[in-house]
Write a protein that holds these residues in place. Structure first.
Motif, PDB file in Angstrom:
ATOM      1  N   TYR A 207       0.834  -1.193   0.000  1.00  0.00           N
ATOM      2  CA  TYR A 207       0.000   0.000   0.000  1.00  0.00           C
ATOM      3  C   TYR A 207       0.871   1.245   0.000  1.00  0.00           C
ATOM      4  CZ  TYR A 207      -3.961  -2.954   1.151  1.00  0.00           C
ATOM      5  OH  TYR A 207      -4.940  -3.906   1.107  1.00  0.00           O
ATOM      6  N   LYS A 208       0.250   2.367  -0.424  1.00  0.00           N
ATOM      7  CA  LYS A 208       0.934   3.650  -0.418  1.00  0.00           C
ATOM      8  C   LYS A 208      -0.014   4.702   0.131  1.00  0.00           C
ATOM      9  CE  LYS A 208       1.486   5.564  -4.482  1.00  0.00           C
ATOM     10  NZ  LYS A 208       2.040   5.928  -5.802  1.00  0.00           N
ATOM     11  N   LEU A 209       0.478   5.477   1.098  1.00  0.00           N
ATOM     12  CA  LEU A 209      -0.223   6.673   1.546  1.00  0.00           C
ATOM     13  C   LEU A 209       0.510   7.868   0.964  1.00  0.00           C
ATOM     14  CD1 LEU A 209      -0.869   5.981   5.343  1.00  0.00           C
ATOM     15  CD2 LEU A 209      -2.343   5.492   3.375  1.00  0.00           C
ATOM     16  N   ARG A 210      -0.228   8.733   0.284  1.00  0.00           N
ATOM     17  CA  ARG A 210       0.358   9.954  -0.274  1.00  0.00           C
ATOM     18  C   ARG A 210      -0.245  11.133   0.472  1.00  0.00           C
ATOM     19  NH1 ARG A 210       2.319  12.002  -5.763  1.00  0.00           N
ATOM     20  NH2 ARG A 210       1.747  14.203  -5.724  1.00  0.00           N
ATOM     21  N   PHE A 211       0.610  11.898   1.145  1.00  0.00           N
ATOM     22  CA  PHE A 211       0.215  13.062   1.926  1.00  0.00           C
ATOM     23  C   PHE A 211       0.583  14.303   1.112  1.00  0.00           C
ATOM     24  CE2 PHE A 211       1.177   9.645   4.819  1.00  0.00           C
ATOM     25  CZ  PHE A 211       0.243   9.738   5.827  1.00  0.00           C
ATOM     26  N   GLU A 212      -0.402  15.132   0.792  1.00  0.00           N
ATOM     27  CA  GLU A 212      -0.172  16.351   0.001  1.00  0.00           C
ATOM     28  C   GLU A 212       0.254  17.470   0.955  1.00  0.00           C
ATOM     29  OE1 GLU A 212      -0.044  16.299  -3.183  1.00  0.00           O
ATOM     30  OE2 GLU A 212      -0.966  14.335  -3.508  1.00  0.00           O
ATOM     31  N   THR A 213       1.555  17.591   1.183  1.00  0.00           N
ATOM     32  CA  THR A 213       2.066  18.517   2.194  1.00  0.00           C
ATOM     33  C   THR A 213       2.280  19.946   1.693  1.00  0.00           C
ATOM     34  OG1 THR A 213       4.292  17.717   1.728  1.00  0.00           O
ATOM     35  CG2 THR A 213       3.133  16.703   3.578  1.00  0.00           C
ATOM     36  N   ALA A 214       2.574  20.133   0.400  1.00  0.00           N
ATOM     37  CA  ALA A 214       2.865  21.486  -0.107  1.00  0.00           C
ATOM     38  C   ALA A 214       1.717  22.468   0.134  1.00  0.00           C
ATOM     39  CB  ALA A 214       3.250  21.448  -1.584  1.00  0.00           C
ATOM     40  N   PRO A 215       0.453  22.103  -0.181  1.00  0.00           N
ATOM     41  CA  PRO A 215      -0.635  23.064   0.071  1.00  0.00           C
ATOM     42  C   PRO A 215      -0.779  23.415   1.554  1.00  0.00           C
ATOM     43  CG  PRO A 215      -1.376  21.326  -1.408  1.00  0.00           C
ATOM     44  CD  PRO A 215      -0.027  20.921  -0.896  1.00  0.00           C
ATOM     45  N   TYR A 216      -0.512  22.436   2.421  1.00  0.00           N
ATOM     46  CA  TYR A 216      -0.573  22.690   3.871  1.00  0.00           C
ATOM     47  C   TYR A 216       0.441  23.764   4.263  1.00  0.00           C
ATOM     48  CZ  TYR A 216       0.232  22.019   8.847  1.00  0.00           C
ATOM     49  OH  TYR A 216       0.418  22.236  10.189  1.00  0.00           O
ATOM     50  N   TRP A 217       1.699  23.567   3.825  1.00  0.00           N
ATOM     51  CA  TRP A 217       2.741  24.531   4.185  1.00  0.00           C
ATOM     52  C   TRP A 217       2.482  25.892   3.545  1.00  0.00           C
ATOM     53  CZ3 TRP A 217       4.951  23.457   8.371  1.00  0.00           C
ATOM     54  CH2 TRP A 217       5.283  22.146   8.721  1.00  0.00           C
ATOM     55  N   GLN A 218       2.011  25.899   2.309  1.00  0.00           N
ATOM     56  CA  GLN A 218       1.697  27.172   1.642  1.00  0.00           C
ATOM     57  C   GLN A 218       0.631  27.929   2.424  1.00  0.00           C
ATOM     58  OE1 GLN A 218       0.706  25.888  -2.316  1.00  0.00           O
ATOM     59  NE2 GLN A 218       2.837  25.514  -2.865  1.00  0.00           N
ATOM     60  N   GLY A 219      -0.348  27.186   2.951  1.00  0.00           N
ATOM     61  CA  GLY A 219      -1.407  27.803   3.745  1.00  0.00           C
ATOM     62  C   GLY A 219      -0.900  28.439   5.027  1.00  0.00           C
ATOM     63  N   LEU A 220       0.246  27.973   5.505  1.00  0.00           N
ATOM     64  CA  LEU A 220       0.865  28.550   6.706  1.00  0.00           C
ATOM     65  C   LEU A 220       1.919  29.601   6.358  1.00  0.00           C
ATOM     66  CD1 LEU A 220       1.380  25.343   8.895  1.00  0.00           C
ATOM     67  CD2 LEU A 220      -0.424  27.070   9.083  1.00  0.00           C
ATOM     68  N   GLY A 221       2.077  29.891   5.047  1.00  0.00           N
ATOM     69  CA  GLY A 221       3.035  30.896   4.623  1.00  0.00           C
ATOM     70  C   GLY A 221       4.462  30.387   4.531  1.00  0.00           C
ATOM     71  N   HIS A 222       4.626  29.074   4.420  1.00  0.00           N
ATOM     72  CA  HIS A 222       5.958  28.473   4.313  1.00  0.00           C
ATOM     73  C   HIS A 222       6.111  27.779   2.970  1.00  0.00           C
ATOM     74  CE1 HIS A 222       6.742  28.967   8.601  1.00  0.00           C
ATOM     75  NE2 HIS A 222       5.561  28.438   8.853  1.00  0.00           N
ATOM     76  N   THR A 223       7.344  27.624   2.544  1.00  0.00           N
ATOM     77  CA  THR A 223       7.627  26.730   1.439  1.00  0.00           C
ATOM     78  C   THR A 223       8.134  25.429   2.052  1.00  0.00           C
ATOM     79  OG1 THR A 223       9.857  27.590   1.241  1.00  0.00           O
ATOM     80  CG2 THR A 223       8.188  28.562  -0.205  1.00  0.00           C
ATOM     81  N   SER A 224       7.979  24.357   1.319  1.00  0.00           N
ATOM     82  CA  SER A 224       8.394  23.056   1.825  1.00  0.00           C
ATOM     83  C   SER A 224       9.343  22.405   0.828  1.00  0.00           C
ATOM     84  CB  SER A 224       7.175  22.160   2.030  1.00  0.00           C
ATOM     85  OG  SER A 224       7.574  20.851   2.378  1.00  0.00           O
ATOM     86  N   PHE A 225      10.369  21.782   1.335  1.00  0.00           N
ATOM     87  CA  PHE A 225      11.306  21.048   0.489  1.00  0.00           C
ATOM     88  C   PHE A 225      10.624  19.844  -0.147  1.00  0.00           C
ATOM     89  CE2 PHE A 225      14.845  17.993  -0.034  1.00  0.00           C
ATOM     90  CZ  PHE A 225      15.606  18.719  -0.921  1.00  0.00           C
TER      91      PHE A 225
END
Length: 125
Positions: A73-91
């Protein structure tokens, strides 16, 4: 035990997760998560479900006990929109966690700890 206390355990065989922002120590709210199953033989993934984390960084079970089958199985977590919403960029624009289920009687809890420049996952209980 106090009268009326629920002593039942969560259903075995379910697949759950939660996400914690380790930069703030707070749950990560609003992260989209897709769960997919690797089709054997081959390299094709079949998406089975999509959920979003709630205010506690959790979501309803990704798979119910009757949906859990042996396999990869694979879980894919969409983290970029979360960080963008907090005003951060994510690696890391997203995080994919791949794991194998062999014992269908067990409960599978896959937590994810995130910051803009790192992530950690483990087999929870």
């Amino acid at each position: 035990l106090p009268q009326g206390e629920d002593t039942s355990k969560p259903a075995n065989g379910s697949l759950t997760t939660h996400v914690l922002n380790t930069a703030t120590g707070l749950p990560a709210t609003g992260i989209a998560i897709q769960v997919a199953h690797l089709q054997e033989p081959g390299t094709q993934w079949m998406e089975l479900a999509q959920r979003w984390t709630d205010e506690d960084g959790r979501c309803s079970p990704l798979l119910a006990p009757e949906q859990v089958k042996a396999g990869t199985y694979k879980l894919r977590f969409e983290t970029a929109p979360y960080w963008q919403g907090l005003g951060h960029t994510s690696f890391y624009p997203f995080v994919e966690v791949v794991f194998t289920i062999t014992d269908l009687a067990q409960k599978f809890h896959i937590p994810l700890l995130i910051s803009p420049f790192s992530y950690t996952t483990y087999r929870g209980s």
